[in-house]
Scaffold this motif. Structure first.
Motif, PDB file in Angstrom:
ATOM      1  N   PHE A 101     -20.677  48.429  62.844  1.00 24.03           N
ATOM      2  CA  PHE A 101     -21.235  47.095  63.030  1.00 24.03           C
ATOM      3  C   PHE A 101     -20.370  46.261  63.974  1.00 24.03           C
ATOM      4  O   PHE A 101     -20.886  45.552  64.843  1.00 24.03           O
ATOM      5  CB  PHE A 101     -21.370  46.383  61.681  1.00 24.03           C
ATOM      6  CG  PHE A 101     -21.893  44.980  61.792  1.00 24.03           C
ATOM      7  CD1 PHE A 101     -23.225  44.749  62.096  1.00 24.03           C
ATOM      8  CD2 PHE A 101     -21.059  43.894  61.615  1.00 24.03           C
ATOM      9  CE1 PHE A 101     -23.717  43.457  62.224  1.00 24.03           C
ATOM     10  CE2 PHE A 101     -21.542  42.598  61.737  1.00 24.03           C
ATOM     11  CZ  PHE A 101     -22.869  42.386  62.034  1.00 24.03           C
ATOM     12  N   VAL A 102     -19.051  46.333  63.810  1.00 22.38           N
ATOM     13  CA  VAL A 102     -18.153  45.566  64.687  1.00 22.38           C
ATOM     14  C   VAL A 102     -18.315  46.028  66.130  1.00 22.38           C
ATOM     15  O   VAL A 102     -18.318  45.207  67.063  1.00 22.38           O
ATOM     16  CB  VAL A 102     -16.695  45.714  64.224  1.00 22.38           C
ATOM     17  CG1 VAL A 102     -15.745  45.050  65.223  1.00 22.38           C
ATOM     18  CG2 VAL A 102     -16.502  45.082  62.850  1.00 22.38           C
ATOM     19  N   ASN A 103     -18.452  47.334  66.341  1.00 24.23           N
ATOM     20  CA  ASN A 103     -18.664  47.842  67.699  1.00 24.23           C
ATOM     21  C   ASN A 103     -19.967  47.325  68.285  1.00 24.23           C
ATOM     22  O   ASN A 103     -20.052  47.030  69.485  1.00 24.23           O
ATOM     23  CB  ASN A 103     -18.664  49.374  67.694  1.00 24.23           C
ATOM     24  CG  ASN A 103     -17.281  49.955  67.459  1.00 24.23           C
ATOM     25  OD1 ASN A 103     -16.267  49.307  67.732  1.00 24.23           O
ATOM     26  ND2 ASN A 103     -17.226  51.171  66.952  1.00 24.23           N
ATOM     27  N   ILE A 175     -19.362  36.272  63.407  1.00 29.30           N
ATOM     28  CA  ILE A 175     -19.222  37.352  62.429  1.00 29.30           C
ATOM     29  C   ILE A 175     -18.327  38.447  62.981  1.00 29.30           C
ATOM     30  O   ILE A 175     -17.422  38.942  62.287  1.00 29.30           O
ATOM     31  CB  ILE A 175     -20.604  37.920  62.061  1.00 29.30           C
ATOM     32  CG1 ILE A 175     -21.456  36.840  61.389  1.00 29.30           C
ATOM     33  CG2 ILE A 175     -20.457  39.131  61.141  1.00 29.30           C
ATOM     34  CD1 ILE A 175     -22.894  37.267  61.158  1.00 29.30           C
ATOM     35  N   GLY A 176     -18.565  38.840  64.241  1.00 31.75           N
ATOM     36  CA  GLY A 176     -17.754  39.880  64.855  1.00 31.75           C
ATOM     37  C   GLY A 176     -16.293  39.484  64.961  1.00 31.75           C
ATOM     38  O   GLY A 176     -15.399  40.294  64.691  1.00 31.75           O
ATOM     39  N   PHE A 177     -16.041  38.242  65.347  1.00 32.59           N
ATOM     40  CA  PHE A 177     -14.666  37.752  65.448  1.00 32.59           C
ATOM     41  C   PHE A 177     -13.974  37.813  64.094  1.00 32.59           C
ATOM     42  O   PHE A 177     -12.826  38.264  63.984  1.00 32.59           O
ATOM     43  CB  PHE A 177     -14.658  36.314  65.979  1.00 32.59           C
ATOM     44  CG  PHE A 177     -13.288  35.741  66.207  1.00 32.59           C
ATOM     45  CD1 PHE A 177     -12.722  35.763  67.459  1.00 32.59           C
ATOM     46  CD2 PHE A 177     -12.569  35.171  65.158  1.00 32.59           C
ATOM     47  CE1 PHE A 177     -11.460  35.242  67.683  1.00 32.59           C
ATOM     48  CE2 PHE A 177     -11.301  34.644  65.360  1.00 32.59           C
ATOM     49  CZ  PHE A 177     -10.750  34.683  66.626  1.00 32.59           C
ATOM     50  N   GLY A 178     -14.670  37.345  63.053  1.00 32.32           N
ATOM     51  CA  GLY A 178     -14.074  37.335  61.714  1.00 32.32           C
ATOM     52  C   GLY A 178     -13.745  38.731  61.221  1.00 32.32           C
ATOM     53  O   GLY A 178     -12.660  38.977  60.681  1.00 32.32           O
ATOM     54  N   LEU A 179     -14.672  39.679  61.414  1.00 34.49           N
ATOM     55  CA  LEU A 179     -14.438  41.049  60.953  1.00 34.49           C
ATOM     56  C   LEU A 179     -13.329  41.724  61.755  1.00 34.49           C
ATOM     57  O   LEU A 179     -12.515  42.471  61.200  1.00 34.49           O
ATOM     58  CB  LEU A 179     -15.731  41.858  61.065  1.00 34.49           C
ATOM     59  CG  LEU A 179     -16.869  41.431  60.133  1.00 34.49           C
ATOM     60  CD1 LEU A 179     -18.131  42.235  60.415  1.00 34.49           C
ATOM     61  CD2 LEU A 179     -16.461  41.600  58.665  1.00 34.49           C
ATOM     62  N   GLU A 180     -13.298  41.466  63.054  1.00 36.79           N
ATOM     63  CA  GLU A 180     -12.247  42.049  63.896  1.00 36.79           C
ATOM     64  C   GLU A 180     -10.879  41.481  63.517  1.00 36.79           C
ATOM     65  O   GLU A 180      -9.894  42.221  63.414  1.00 36.79           O
ATOM     66  CB  GLU A 180     -12.547  41.766  65.368  1.00 36.79           C
ATOM     67  CG  GLU A 180     -11.523  42.323  66.339  1.00 36.79           C
ATOM     68  CD  GLU A 180     -11.496  43.835  66.380  1.00 36.79           C
ATOM     69  OE1 GLU A 180     -10.390  44.402  66.534  1.00 36.79           O
ATOM     70  OE2 GLU A 180     -12.557  44.467  66.252  1.00 36.79           O
ATOM     71  N   ALA A 181     -10.815  40.166  63.304  1.00 34.78           N
ATOM     72  CA  ALA A 181      -9.540  39.532  62.961  1.00 34.78           C
ATOM     73  C   ALA A 181      -9.054  39.942  61.579  1.00 34.78           C
ATOM     74  O   ALA A 181      -7.847  40.027  61.336  1.00 34.78           O
ATOM     75  CB  ALA A 181      -9.683  38.013  63.030  1.00 34.78           C
ATOM     76  N   ALA A 182      -9.984  40.223  60.666  1.00 38.81           N
ATOM     77  CA  ALA A 182      -9.602  40.648  59.321  1.00 38.81           C
ATOM     78  C   ALA A 182      -9.269  42.133  59.273  1.00 38.81           C
ATOM     79  O   ALA A 182      -8.659  42.598  58.315  1.00 38.81           O
ATOM     80  CB  ALA A 182     -10.734  40.358  58.335  1.00 38.81           C
ATOM     81  N   GLY A 183      -9.665  42.873  60.315  1.00 34.76           N
ATOM     82  CA  GLY A 183      -9.457  44.321  60.336  1.00 34.76           C
ATOM     83  C   GLY A 183      -8.443  44.770  61.358  1.00 34.76           C
ATOM     84  O   GLY A 183      -7.240  44.584  61.188  1.00 34.76           O
ATOM     85  N   ARG A 184      -8.937  45.309  62.475  1.00 37.48           N
ATOM     86  CA  ARG A 184      -8.064  45.957  63.450  1.00 37.48           C
ATOM     87  C   ARG A 184      -7.273  44.987  64.324  1.00 37.48           C
ATOM     88  O   ARG A 184      -6.281  45.358  64.945  1.00 37.48           O
ATOM     89  CB  ARG A 184      -8.884  46.903  64.324  1.00 37.48           C
ATOM     90  CG  ARG A 184      -9.564  48.010  63.507  1.00 37.48           C
ATOM     91  CD  ARG A 184     -10.266  48.993  64.415  1.00 37.48           C
ATOM     92  NE  ARG A 184     -10.966  50.022  63.661  1.00 37.48           N
ATOM     93  CZ  ARG A 184     -10.400  51.112  63.175  1.00 37.48           C
ATOM     94  NH1 ARG A 184      -9.104  51.325  63.366  1.00 37.48           N
ATOM     95  NH2 ARG A 184     -11.118  51.993  62.499  1.00 37.48           N
ATOM     96  N   LYS A 185      -7.735  43.744  64.466  1.00 39.71           N
ATOM     97  CA  LYS A 185      -7.004  42.690  65.182  1.00 39.71           C
ATOM     98  C   LYS A 185      -6.728  43.060  66.638  1.00 39.71           C
ATOM     99  O   LYS A 185      -5.631  42.839  67.141  1.00 39.71           O
ATOM    100  CB  LYS A 185      -5.686  42.362  64.465  1.00 39.71           C
ATOM    101  CG  LYS A 185      -5.825  41.998  63.009  1.00 39.71           C
ATOM    102  CD  LYS A 185      -4.493  41.646  62.398  1.00 39.71           C
ATOM    103  CE  LYS A 185      -3.543  42.822  62.348  1.00 39.71           C
ATOM    104  NZ  LYS A 185      -4.037  43.894  61.455  1.00 39.71           N
ATOM    105  N   ARG A 186      -7.716  43.623  67.335  1.00 38.80           N
ATOM    106  CA  ARG A 186      -7.537  43.944  68.753  1.00 38.80           C
ATOM    107  C   ARG A 186      -7.668  42.669  69.575  1.00 38.80           C
ATOM    108  O   ARG A 186      -8.730  42.058  69.633  1.00 38.80           O
ATOM    109  CB  ARG A 186      -8.565  44.989  69.183  1.00 38.80           C
ATOM    110  CG  ARG A 186      -8.281  46.370  68.599  1.00 38.80           C
ATOM    111  CD  ARG A 186      -9.466  47.309  68.734  1.00 38.80           C
ATOM    112  NE  ARG A 186     -10.528  46.963  67.793  1.00 38.80           N
ATOM    113  CZ  ARG A 186     -11.509  47.808  67.433  1.00 38.80           C
ATOM    114  NH1 ARG A 186     -11.527  49.031  67.935  1.00 38.80           N
ATOM    115  NH2 ARG A 186     -12.445  47.429  66.592  1.00 38.80           N
ATOM    116  N   LEU A 187      -6.558  42.262  70.212  1.00 37.83           N
ATOM    117  CA  LEU A 187      -6.505  40.978  70.897  1.00 37.83           C
ATOM    118  C   LEU A 187      -7.511  40.891  72.038  1.00 37.83           C
ATOM    119  O   LEU A 187      -8.068  39.820  72.300  1.00 37.83           O
ATOM    120  CB  LEU A 187      -5.081  40.726  71.422  1.00 37.83           C
ATOM    121  CG  LEU A 187      -4.012  40.533  70.346  1.00 37.83           C
ATOM    122  CD1 LEU A 187      -2.658  40.268  70.995  1.00 37.83           C
ATOM    123  CD2 LEU A 187      -4.377  39.377  69.409  1.00 37.83           C
TER     124      LEU A 187
END
Length: 262
Positions: A101-103, A175-187
């Protein structure tokens, strides 16, 4: 993952009994019923109680706080959110589905950025292909998917190519920002989501981010986001006008306006 897969066809609709129906509505309801009868979806008690509580508030608000409302619209709203009360059984690695989903949000984010820039090179007709080339009988109507920056402008806000409106695009980015920041944190991805917010020129995602960021900073202890936000804010303030971001800065005041969705 039915709802995430249907994101890319959210503009497609069909006519039934003289009424236009988004293809995602029967697909989500049908997938939920199939999951229930097959045993893949199991009721999660805490989610179910929260759903009942929110439903009660919505029904009470419509019944006692407004003069008239659409009962069918309310039923449809409640039906589309029923899947949240279930838990998917038989998943070996839930993270794979989350990554998927994040992808998807990242791909749509990039598509929206390219779409906004492309209209200056190839024109809006080709930068917004679904709106201009898909048969009218297959595309949903009643949404502001071709949304100019301001009255009389020939430049359109990005809608991520496949989404209904720029506001829907900015919601997905939040939503994507939140999931990315809570997970892999790719800057790079976090910065990309920020660029997507800019080309959407929508305050809806910003309002969602107002709830997402405190949860990330406190609940997930992502204090490094503060550094990224400071840099991003400085760049917008320093170069915003030269980059044509004045309208985006204006949307940051949406909560103070009585003429906006804020």
């Amino acid at each position: 993952m039915c709802s995430s897969d249907l994101t890319i066809v959210s503009k497609i609709a069909f006519n039934m009994g003289g009424k236009e129906i988004l293809i995602g509505i029967p697909a989500i309801i049908g997938a939920t019923l199939l999951g229930m009868f097959s045993g893949r979806l199991r009721l999660e008690p805490r989610r179910f109680m929260m759903y009942l509580g929110v439903s009660a508030l919505l029904v009470a608000e419509q019944a006692f706080a407004v003069h008239a409302f659409s009962d069918t619209s309310l039923i449809l709203l409640l039906a589309l959110h029923v899947p949240y009360v279930f838990r998917l059984e038989g998943i070996d690695d839930p993270q794979l589905h989350m990554d998927r989903f994040v992808n998807l949000t990242w791909i749509i984010c990039l598509a929206g950025i390219v779409q906004y820039c492309a209209q200056f090179v190839i024109g809006s007709r080709y930068a917004f292909p679904i709106e201009h080339f898909m048969p009218s009988s297959l595309i949903t109507h009643g949404y502001n998917y071709l949304n100019p920056l301001r009255y009389g402008s020939t430049t359109y806000k990005s809608n991520g190519v496949v989404l209904l409106e720029p506001s829907f695009y900015s919601q997905l980015l939040a939503i994507g920002f939140g999931l990315e920041a809570a997970g892999r944190k790719r800057l790079i991805r976090l910065a990309g989501y920020g660029a997507g917010f800019v080309v959407s020129f929508s305050g809806t995602g910003l309002i969602m981010m107002a709830a997402v960021l405190p949860a990330l900073l406190i609940g997930y202890r992502r204090y490094s986001l503060l550094f990224l936000l400071v840099i991003g804010g400085f760049c917008v303030l320093a170069f915003g006008e030269s980059l044509g971001l004045g309208l985006f800065l204006e949307r940051s005041h949406e909560l103070e306006s009585t003429e906006s969705s804020g």
